[in-house]
Design an enzyme around this catalytic site. Structure first.
Site, short mmCIF file in Angstrom:
data_model
loop_
_atom_site.label_atom_id
_atom_site.label_comp_id
_atom_site.label_asym_id
_atom_site.label_seq_id
_atom_site.Cartn_x
_atom_site.Cartn_y
_atom_site.Cartn_z
N LYS A 123 -15.48 -0.27 -41.53
CA LYS A 123 -15.31 1.21 -42.27
C LYS A 123 -16.80 1.33 -43.07
CE LYS A 123 -12.15 3.99 -43.63
NZ LYS A 123 -10.88 4.23 -42.84
N GLY A 234 -1.91 15.76 -51.09
CA GLY A 234 -3.07 15.71 -50.40
C GLY A 234 -2.78 16.90 -49.42
N GLY A 236 -5.97 17.77 -47.46
CA GLY A 236 -7.12 17.98 -46.37
C GLY A 236 -6.75 18.14 -45.03
N ASN A 237 -7.45 17.22 -44.07
CA ASN A 237 -7.19 17.42 -42.79
C ASN A 237 -5.65 16.66 -42.40
OD1 ASN A 237 -6.52 15.89 -40.10
ND2 ASN A 237 -8.31 17.07 -39.50
N GLY A 239 -3.03 15.87 -44.69
CA GLY A 239 -1.97 16.56 -45.66
C GLY A 239 -1.59 17.96 -44.89
N1 GLU Z 1 -10.36 7.17 -40.63
C1 GLU Z 1 -9.43 7.23 -39.78
C2 GLU Z 1 -8.29 6.01 -40.20
O1 GLU Z 1 -8.67 5.78 -41.34
C3 GLU Z 1 -9.75 7.08 -37.97
C4 GLU Z 1 -10.65 5.97 -37.91
C5 GLU Z 1 -11.17 5.88 -36.42
O2 GLU Z 1 -10.71 7.04 -35.78
O3 GLU Z 1 -11.81 5.33 -35.92
O4 GLU Z 1 -7.75 5.44 -39.35
#
Ligand code: GLU
Length: 432
Positions: A123, A234, A236-237, A239
């Site tokens: 992350k 939420g 956003g995308n 929600g």
């Molecule tokens: N940010 C998304 C998650 O937390 C997608 C991560 C990704 O596709 O690598 O699962």
């Protein structure tokens, strides 16, 4: 507790890699020791899981529109790579901490293992309020961050994607900056890209769609809920898409919210119109003809299914006993604290954990990456068909463990993820 020592390596004028000597995820440690009581992990296994493999802290300058220069701080944590290149989103948030990033990277490692895709977990993010930046500033910020970490990411190394407050436009800049620095094409370095730059059909709503498949599977085994009433925190995308998809599937979406507040209509909201209001007026709270509620009130509404799809730590020890929903579908990462989880379990609320419920995003990211590496472009039906199969079998595996061990779905999903990661570590010779 060992004293925390820190070392900073200056690589060049623009990037500093910060190596935290005490490279341990404290949140994961607490979670691990609590969640895995009874799993009988050896001290070696525990230590291996508690330590992210690589932690980068970078500071980089960004030219602002008024001609001034501001320094920003970004992170990237590559938690575990035993099962493959590390994978996980980039988050832009003003209150982002390294501890959050570590915890989210750990959850990514478990998530990829639960759905059995060949990735480890990572992350990243930048401490910034993206709403305060112009389009140009946002682009220079993204490019500055990628220049700072470009040596540590790559299609076979670590693959970023969108997360909170980042989207396909930002992923396009990530791709472009990486390729410019590298001097060649590398579409597999990032997922969640626009279709015209090698993105996959279905990726933009994959997290929500995957979540809806998991909910369908769960309601099938738990006994369906007639005319289920849904509340979504939420917009956003994730929600907005889950509200739309569940309404299309015949659920009654009675409440939604965003950071500015929420709305309630017991008769069911017209999600298309709410989306229009969000686009035009910037918030669902401005939607006319529905009762105004706070985010806190939304969490304790009398409904059947509660979908936290915003930030982490929304359901805590303080408000967990007020949750009246029968099912909580965690589309956000870590929306329920460890202590709140016990309260919900005690009250018979079925929590479908983040690392299963919201894995649809990374599953389609994986399918995007496969298309990029093979130079293929798949039809939407092929992508969605595979997403559905992968989510379905992950649900059945988690539910099987849940029944065998007579435990919560969270514990079952964590068990499955941990077992798979440890198996890969063992096969690599890192454990006996
Ligand atoms: N940010 C998304 C998650 O937390 C997608 C991560 C990704 O596709 O690598 O699962």
């Amino acid at each position: 507790m060992a004293e925390i020592k820190r070392g900073i390596t200056v690589l060049n004028r623009f990037e500093r890699i910060h190596v935290d000597d005490e490279n341990v995820c404290r949140h994961c440690m607490a979670q691990l020791r609590r969640v895995y009581k009874g799993l009988e992990l050896s001290p070696e296994e525990l230590e291996l899981l508690e330590r992210p493999r690589r932690t980068f802290i970078v500071s980089f300058p960004v030219r602002m529109d008024d001609g001034s220069t501001r320094m920003f701080t970004g992170y990237r944590v590559q938690y575990n790579d035993a099962r493959g290149p590390t994978k996980g989103g980039i988050r832009f948030h003003p209150r982002l901490t390294l501890e959050d990033v570590r915890n989210l990277a750990y959850l990514m490692a478990l998530k990829c293992a639960v759905v059995d895709i060949p990735f480890g977990g990572a992350k990243g993010g930048i401490i910034v309020n993206p709403k305060e930046l112009s389009q140009g500033e946002l682009e220079r910020l993204t490019r500055g961050y990628i220049r700072a970490i470009h040596g540590f990411i790559g299609p076979r190394k670590d693959i970023p994607a969108p997360d909170v407050y980042t989207d396909e436009r930002i992923m396009a800049w990530v791709l472009d900056e990486y390729e410019k620095t590298l001097g060649k094409s590398a579409p597999g370095v990032v997922t969640g890209k626009p279709l015209a730059l090698g993105g996959s059909k279905g990726r933009s709503y994959a997290t929500a769609l995957g979540g809806s498949y998991i909910l369908d599977e769960a309601l099938q085994v738990m006994g369906g809920l007639e005319d289920s009433r849904v509340a979504v925190q939420g917009f956003g995308n994730v929600g907005a898409n889950i509200a739309r998809i569940l309404k299309e599937n015949g659920y009654r979406v009675i409440a939604v919210s965003d950071s500015k507040g929420g709305i309630l209509d017991e008769g069911g909201l017209d999600i298309g119109e709410v989306m229009g209001c969000k686009r035009e007026k910037g918030s669902v709270a401005a939607f006319p003809g529905a009762e105004k509620i706070t985010n806190e009130e939304l969490l304790s509404l009398g409904c059947d299914i509660l979908v936290p799809a915003a930030l982490s730590d929304q359901i805590t020890e303080e408000n967990a006993s007020m949750v009246k929903a029968r099912v909580v579908l965690e589309l956000a990462n870590s929306p329920v604290t460890v202590a709140a989880d016990d309260v919900l379990f005690g009250n018979g609320v079925k929590v479908i954990p983040d690392i299963l419920a919201n894995a649809g995003g990374v599953v389609v990211s994986y399918l995007e990456w496969v298309q990029n590496l093979s130079g293929e472009t798949w039809r939407r039906e092929r992508v969605i068909g595979r997403l559905k199969r992968i989510m379905g079998s992950a649900f059945r595996e988690v539910y099987g463990i849940c029944r065998e061990e007579e435990c919560s779905m969270r514990l079952a999903a964590h068990l499955l993820g941990v077992r798979r990661i440890l198996e890969a570590e063992r096969l690599r010779g890192n454990l006996r």
